[in-house]
Scaffold this motif. Structure first.
Motif, PDB file in Angstrom:
ATOM      1  N   GLU B  48       0.781  -1.194   0.213  1.00 44.58           N
ATOM      2  CA  GLU B  48      -0.016   0.007  -0.036  1.00 44.58           C
ATOM      3  C   GLU B  48       0.922   1.128  -0.054  1.00 44.58           C
ATOM      4  N   ASN B  53      -1.285   7.584  -2.819  1.00 46.05           N
ATOM      5  CA  ASN B  53      -2.493   7.617  -3.623  1.00 46.05           C
ATOM      6  C   ASN B  53      -2.892   8.864  -4.225  1.00 46.05           C
ATOM      7  N   GLN B  59      -3.426   2.942  -4.900  1.00 49.27           N
ATOM      8  CA  GLN B  59      -4.186   2.364  -3.594  1.00 49.27           C
ATOM      9  C   GLN B  59      -4.443   1.263  -3.908  1.00 49.27           C
ATOM     10  N   ASP B 447      -1.744   6.875   3.840  1.00 52.50           N
ATOM     11  CA  ASP B 447      -1.288   7.451   2.713  1.00 52.50           C
ATOM     12  C   ASP B 447      -0.326   8.645   3.236  1.00 52.50           C
TER      13      ASP B 447
END
Ligand code: HEM
Ligand SMILES: [Cu+2]
Ligand SMILES: [Cu+2]
Lengths: 143, 512
Positions: B48, B53, B59, B447
């Motif tokens: 991830e 993202n 993502q 993120d």
């Protein structure tokens, strides 16, 4: 234990202890200076809540997510939280202090150059912790 | 020693057994299973974070809630379901033999302690809580979704009890059941490591057990110990938690050091350089373990004096840790070292132990902690311990025990490849994370903004994690294949070291 002497080990341990004493002393001295809040530092009230920052200046003006300060001035942050624990962080100026509900924590800084810096949350606070960010603008009032 | 695969027994016979090697086997297999499960979650995290993202790209995990649950269960699994049970596996196999007793002191209690783990694991995994491995209030009270959070609390409660029962058993076995001809000063260092660890567990865990109950009643709304809205103080929880869990980090690391004390002299074909200093360092660590919990809380608004006390308390633990490193190097010095797989893991683990400790010193030097705290630096720091030192020592021990458990040899080349890939991977992931922390990246983020340095370092770390993943796949295949088809081992001296330093692996399992 027979067969060899432990004398090198004693020297080694003494060196490690001396090194740790030196690290400790340096850290103590540095932290003492860092924690000394300069007189006349302007107070900024920082309020953390899931998942944004609110700043209140001494004159009562409020900003959300953005913080404008003047270069060369000293500021004292009074940090609060409305819900869970967060941590107020301006990494470029090594400003880091938890926002703990029910407490007021203080930390200070004095920006020395005009510029734009990231503000972020450094303590896990849930869903949008990763994006609990803001921006610091250090400005020159004369320009 | 056990030779399950050569003289197979029905599985229930092992499951309902109270013999220490059978319980050791149960601990061994289940803890390794959790190593792979928890490791898969780590891979998910690293994939991830490979890219930030941006507009739908980069993502992989659906949302941040899932991500938060994944890293919570990752940490909980590897600490409580891999590291601690794995140490119990080793302790069950070796401690009774080393103190020359027929079994653990309380065999039934031993079985009970093991069988508490599966229900706890089920609670943690079915719940999949999101409040990180330390369940910090008030988040864990007012914000963390149930029933996951409550299941985690119950699961940890059970694991704590299991751990205390196991610890009592080790202490009694070592102190009361050792052979009358044996003085405590003749108990091998591996067994000493279990004595030290068990004492820490018994002193430290009850505090967390109390905190968990308070957390539960707070969640139910009937109390407000840690809830500021009801006049409570969340920082009180931090104190209770870290009073248990700073010592607990030594609970994790000391058995791994003990395993290295078993492996290093064997493969150096020399006695340990100084038994006494090994014992001394274990005892020292168990004492100073309790003087430093506050170093996790420097940024909560501690006074200068409090911080100073905890910094000094932390630095006090460093010489004892450093003594182990010295002892290992001095033992290897001038030894006829055989770099078989277990030895490589042990030596690699020591190198990473040293690096990890150096990072810890930076953490505790007060002003520097404000750069490192809750950044990726801390993630790098403790993973150099939990992965670099503890998993390395433990995996070395798996290879070391393999011939005794299965009667067969693992594939040596595959074992070495496993080591090299893991070593490189560990350096790539966790050294890089230290630097990433200095660049300011907070930990526990789903993120991150597209800062070029952050992206580059996250990618290095993710590649490193993939390398570790590949190496672990090799490990798994090697273990499964070799236990069925590997060469028969010479159980007198499987590593060809000359039998001189071997313990007689003489555990008599009544079922064989
Ligand atoms: C030389 C010995 C060590 C020193 C000086 C040291 C120092 C520290 C300090 C000061 C922190 C707090 C960092 C922060 O959050 O700002 C920390 C975190 C941590 N350390 Fe160590 N440490 C040492 C050994 C260990 C060992 C042996 C382990 C484990 C097996 C360990 C595991 C951890 C963990 C798990 C954390 C982070 C916990 C968390 O926030 O999730 N440390 N260490
Ligand atoms: Cu946060
Ligand atoms: Cu600690």
């Amino acid at each position: 234990m027979s067969g060899h002497s432990n004398y090198p080990e004693w020297i080694y341990v003494a060196v490690v202890i001396a090194l740790m004493a030196w690290v400790g002393a340096e850290a103590w001295e540095a932290e003492r200076l860092v924690e000394h809040i300069p007189e006349g530092a302007e107070v900024i009230k920082v309020t953390a809540q899931q998942w944004f920052w609110t700043f209140e200046h001494e004159d009562g003006t409020k900003e959300i997510g953005e913080l404008h300060v003047e270069v060369g001035k000293a500021y004292k942050f009074e940090i609060r939280s409305k819900d869970v624990i967060h941590s107020f962080n301006i990494h470029d100026y090594v400003v880091l202090m938890d926002a703990v509900p029910g407490r007021v924590n203080t930390v200070w800084f004095a920006p020395d150059a005009v510029g734009i810096h990231d503000i972020q949350c450094r303590e896990y606070c849930g869903l949008i912790h990763y994006n609990m960010r803001g921006t610091l603008y250090v400005e020159d009032p004369s320009s | 020693m056990v030779l399950e695969l050569q003289k197979p027994r029905p599985i229930w016979q092992i499951m309902f057994s109270t013999h220490h090697t059978d319980i050791g086997l149960l601990y061994l297999i289940s803890s390794l299973a959790f190593l792979f499960l928890g490791g898969s979650l780590a891979l998910a995290i690293r994939i991830e974070l490979f890219l930030p993202n941006i507009e739908g790209t980069g993502q992989i995990i659906a949302d941040s809630m899932t991500f938060n649950r994944i890293f919570t269960v990752h940490g909980t699994t590897l600490i409580f379901l891999f590291i601690i049970p794995f140490a119990s596996a080793v302790g069950n196999y070796f401690v009774p033999i080393m103190v020359r007793y027929k079994d653990m002191a309380y065999p039934k209690l031993n079985a009970i302690a093991f069988w508490m783990i599966p229900p706890a694991a089920v609670l943690v995994w079915l719940g999949f809580a999101d409040f990180t491995w330390y369940a910090q209030p008030p988040y864990s009270i007012i914000s963390a979704p149930g029933p996951a959070a409550d299941m985690w609390i119950f699961g940890l409660k059970i694991l704590g009890v299991s751990s205390v029962l196991g610890a009592i058993n080790f202490v009694i076995t070592i102190l009361k059941c050792k052979h009358p001809d044996m003085s405590i000063g003749q108990v091998p260092l591996l067994a000493w490591s279990f004595l030290a660890t068990s004492v820490i567990i018994i002193v430290a865990i009850p505090t967390f057990a109390a905190a968990l109950l308070m957390l539960l009643t707070d969640r139910l709304g009937v109390s407000g110990f840690f809830n500021p809205a009801m006049g409570g103080d969340p920082i009180a929880y931090s104190h209770l938690f870290w009073f248990t869990f700073h010592p607990e980090v030594y609970v994790l690391v000391i058995p791994a050091i003990g395993m290295m004390y078993e492996i290093i002299p064997r493969f150096s074909r020399k006695p340990i350089y100084s038994y006494n200093s090994g014992v001394f360092a274990f005892v020292m660590l168990s004492l100073v373990a309790f003087s430093s919990w506050g170093h996790h809380m420097f940024a909560t608004g501690m006074s200068f004096t409090e911080k100073t006390v905890f910094m000094v308390g932390t630095l006090a633990a460093v010489p004892a840790s450093a003594m182990h490193v010295f002892n290992f190097i001095a033992t290897m010095w001038n030894g006829r070292i055989k770099f078989a797989t277990p030895m490589m893991w042990a030596v690699g683990g020591i190198a990473l132990f040293f690096a990890a400790g150096a990072g810890g010193v930076v953490n505790t030097a007060m002003p520097l902690d404000f750069s490192t705290h809750d950044s990726y630096w801390v993630v790098g720091h403790f993973h150099l311990f939990v992965m670099g030192t503890i998993a390395f020592g433990s995996i070395g021990m798996v290879y070391y025990m393999f011939p005794y458990v299965t009667g067969r040899m693992y594939n040596e080349t595959a074992g070495k490849v496993h080591f090299f890939l893991s070593f490189v991977g560990t350096i790539l992931v966790f050294f890089t994370q230290h630097v990433l922390g200095l660049y300011g990246m907070p930990r526990r983020v789903f993120d991150y903004p597209p800062i070029p340095e952050w992206i580059a370092m996250n990618q290095i770390a993710s590649v490193g994690a993939m390398i570790i993943g590949v190496s672990m796949a090799i490990f798994l295949v090697n273990m499964i294949y070799s236990s069925g088809k590997g060469q028969l081992a010479n159980t007198e001296d499987p590593f060809g070291l000359g039998g001189k330093y071997y313990y007689p692996f003489e555990a008599k399992n009544p079922h064989h």
